[in-house]
Enzyme design. Structure first.
Site, PDB file in Angstrom:
ATOM      1  N   ASP A   1     -70.561-126.045  -8.063  1.00  0.00           N
ATOM      2  CA  ASP A   1     -71.724-124.860  -8.433  1.00  0.00           C
ATOM      3  C   ASP A   1     -71.905-124.561  -9.972  1.00  0.00           C
ATOM      4  O   ASP A   1     -72.622-123.439 -10.164  1.00  0.00           O
ATOM      5  CB  ASP A   1     -70.995-123.605  -7.735  1.00  0.00           C
ATOM      6  CG  ASP A   1     -69.938-122.963  -8.430  1.00  0.00           C
ATOM      7  OD1 ASP A   1     -69.775-121.940  -8.877  1.00  0.00           O
ATOM      8  OD2 ASP A   1     -68.657-123.491  -8.312  1.00  0.00           O
TER       9      ASP A   1
ATOM     10  N   PHE B   1     -65.281-131.912  -3.693  1.00  0.00           N
ATOM     11  CA  PHE B   1     -65.538-130.556  -3.731  1.00  0.00           C
ATOM     12  C   PHE B   1     -65.030-129.723  -4.983  1.00  0.00           C
ATOM     13  O   PHE B   1     -63.656-129.895  -4.896  1.00  0.00           O
ATOM     14  CB  PHE B   1     -65.603-129.775  -2.544  1.00  0.00           C
ATOM     15  CG  PHE B   1     -66.431-130.308  -1.292  1.00  0.00           C
ATOM     16  CD1 PHE B   1     -67.720-129.810  -1.094  1.00  0.00           C
ATOM     17  CD2 PHE B   1     -65.787-131.135  -0.410  1.00  0.00           C
ATOM     18  CE1 PHE B   1     -68.704-130.151  -0.126  1.00  0.00           C
ATOM     19  CE2 PHE B   1     -66.556-131.531   0.670  1.00  0.00           C
ATOM     20  CZ  PHE B   1     -67.953-131.005   0.907  1.00  0.00           C
ATOM     21  N   ASP B   2     -65.662-128.930  -5.756  1.00  0.00           N
ATOM     22  CA  ASP B   2     -64.942-128.016  -6.280  1.00  0.00           C
ATOM     23  C   ASP B   2     -64.634-126.909  -5.379  1.00  0.00           C
ATOM     24  O   ASP B   2     -64.933-126.992  -4.118  1.00  0.00           O
ATOM     25  CB  ASP B   2     -66.114-127.325  -7.246  1.00  0.00           C
ATOM     26  CG  ASP B   2     -65.590-126.074  -7.903  1.00  0.00           C
ATOM     27  OD1 ASP B   2     -64.507-125.875  -8.566  1.00  0.00           O
ATOM     28  OD2 ASP B   2     -66.474-125.209  -7.972  1.00  0.00           O
ATOM     29  N   PHE B   3     -63.947-125.953  -5.745  1.00  0.00           N
ATOM     30  CA  PHE B   3     -63.568-125.060  -4.710  1.00  0.00           C
ATOM     31  C   PHE B   3     -63.966-123.613  -4.910  1.00  0.00           C
ATOM     32  O   PHE B   3     -64.769-123.176  -4.188  1.00  0.00           O
ATOM     33  CB  PHE B   3     -61.867-124.746  -4.803  1.00  0.00           C
ATOM     34  CG  PHE B   3     -61.379-124.011  -3.761  1.00  0.00           C
ATOM     35  CD1 PHE B   3     -61.440-124.372  -2.304  1.00  0.00           C
ATOM     36  CD2 PHE B   3     -60.999-122.640  -3.854  1.00  0.00           C
ATOM     37  CE1 PHE B   3     -60.920-123.497  -1.181  1.00  0.00           C
ATOM     38  CE2 PHE B   3     -60.843-121.933  -2.652  1.00  0.00           C
ATOM     39  CZ  PHE B   3     -60.497-122.309  -1.346  1.00  0.00           C
ATOM     40  N   ASP B   4     -63.702-123.149  -6.216  1.00  0.00           N
ATOM     41  CA  ASP B   4     -64.214-121.660  -6.357  1.00  0.00           C
ATOM     42  C   ASP B   4     -65.706-121.919  -6.382  1.00  0.00           C
ATOM     43  O   ASP B   4     -66.359-122.401  -7.239  1.00  0.00           O
ATOM     44  CB  ASP B   4     -63.686-120.998  -7.782  1.00  0.00           C
ATOM     45  CG  ASP B   4     -62.206-120.787  -7.418  1.00  0.00           C
ATOM     46  OD1 ASP B   4     -61.794-120.259  -6.646  1.00  0.00           O
ATOM     47  OD2 ASP B   4     -61.644-121.016  -8.722  1.00  0.00           O
TER      48      ASP B   4
END
Length: 216
Positions: free
Chosen positions: A163, A7-10
């Site tokens: 995202d 996953f990306d975080f932000d």
């Protein structure tokens, strides 16, 4: 078969964009006497927070500016960043299904640690690659490739979820399956310029995909 999800975080695991804006606005006001809009700050995104300050701040006292950023990030975190029960349930679901999970983020390790601790998400991920751990930030695939190596999972058994266009491009360049998410506020474009393999508008969409695509 999906054995690992990175996953990306932000904007993917936490709605941290508001706090990033506030902390950067405080820094540029204090050191450069500039009132920056959210769009002006967003245009700087790519490097880690420390990289953004070093590259864009005119004031030579960059180390103190970096310290102020982290001070403000911590100070406002509880007020501006709230835990998300759906995200937490998703992580628990993936762990229950023995899917390895990791993070590849452009954030610096220090701010990520603040967020993970505040959101009670520390110690949940097998591997974490931050902006401090790579030479080339996303959309370069370096972080995703490193994550796959550390997870010891093949490209065909992995998915990278993010995202932004940079996330999707990094995943595609690393030759992994990609998913663009639109399940948190403040982030999502109406459409991705770089087309992911899948788009999930809710956490439920990811679960449905896994239930149909993966035999547990």
């Amino acid at each position: 078969m999906i054995k690992a999800i990175i996953f990306d975080f932000d904007g993917t695991l936490a709605n941290t964009l508001p706090i990033c804006f506030v902390a950067f606005q405080d820094v540029f006001k204090e050191f450069d006497n500039k009132d920056l809009s959210s769009d002006e700050i967003r245009a700087m995104f790519g490097p880690s927070e420390t990289g953004i300050i070093r590259e864009n701040l005119e004031n030579s006292n960059k180390e103190n500016a970096i310290e102020l950023y982290y001070e403000k990030y911590l100070e406002h975190h509880e007020q501006l960043v709230k835990p998300n029960s759906e995200i937490n349930e998703m992580i628990a679901y993936l762990k229950e299904k023995d899917i390895k999970i990791g993070i590849v983020t452009g954030k610096a390790r220090r701010s990520l640690d603040i967020s993970l601790k505040a959101l009670h998400m520390d110690n949940l991920f097998e591997i974490i690659i931050t902006g401090d751990d790579v030479i080339h930030p996303k959309p370069h695939p370096e972080g995703v490739v490193k994550a796959l190596s550390l997870l010891e999972v093949g490209k065909n058994d992995s998915m990278f979820i993010g995202d932004s266009d940079a996330d999707i491009e990094a995943g595609l360049k690393a030759n992994v399956m990609t998913a663009g998410v639109q399940w948190l506020p403040d982030y999502q474009p109406s459409e991705f310029s770089v087309k992911p393999n899948y788009i999930f508008e809710s956490v439920t969409d990811l679960k449905k995909y896994l239930e149909t695509a993966v035999q547990f």
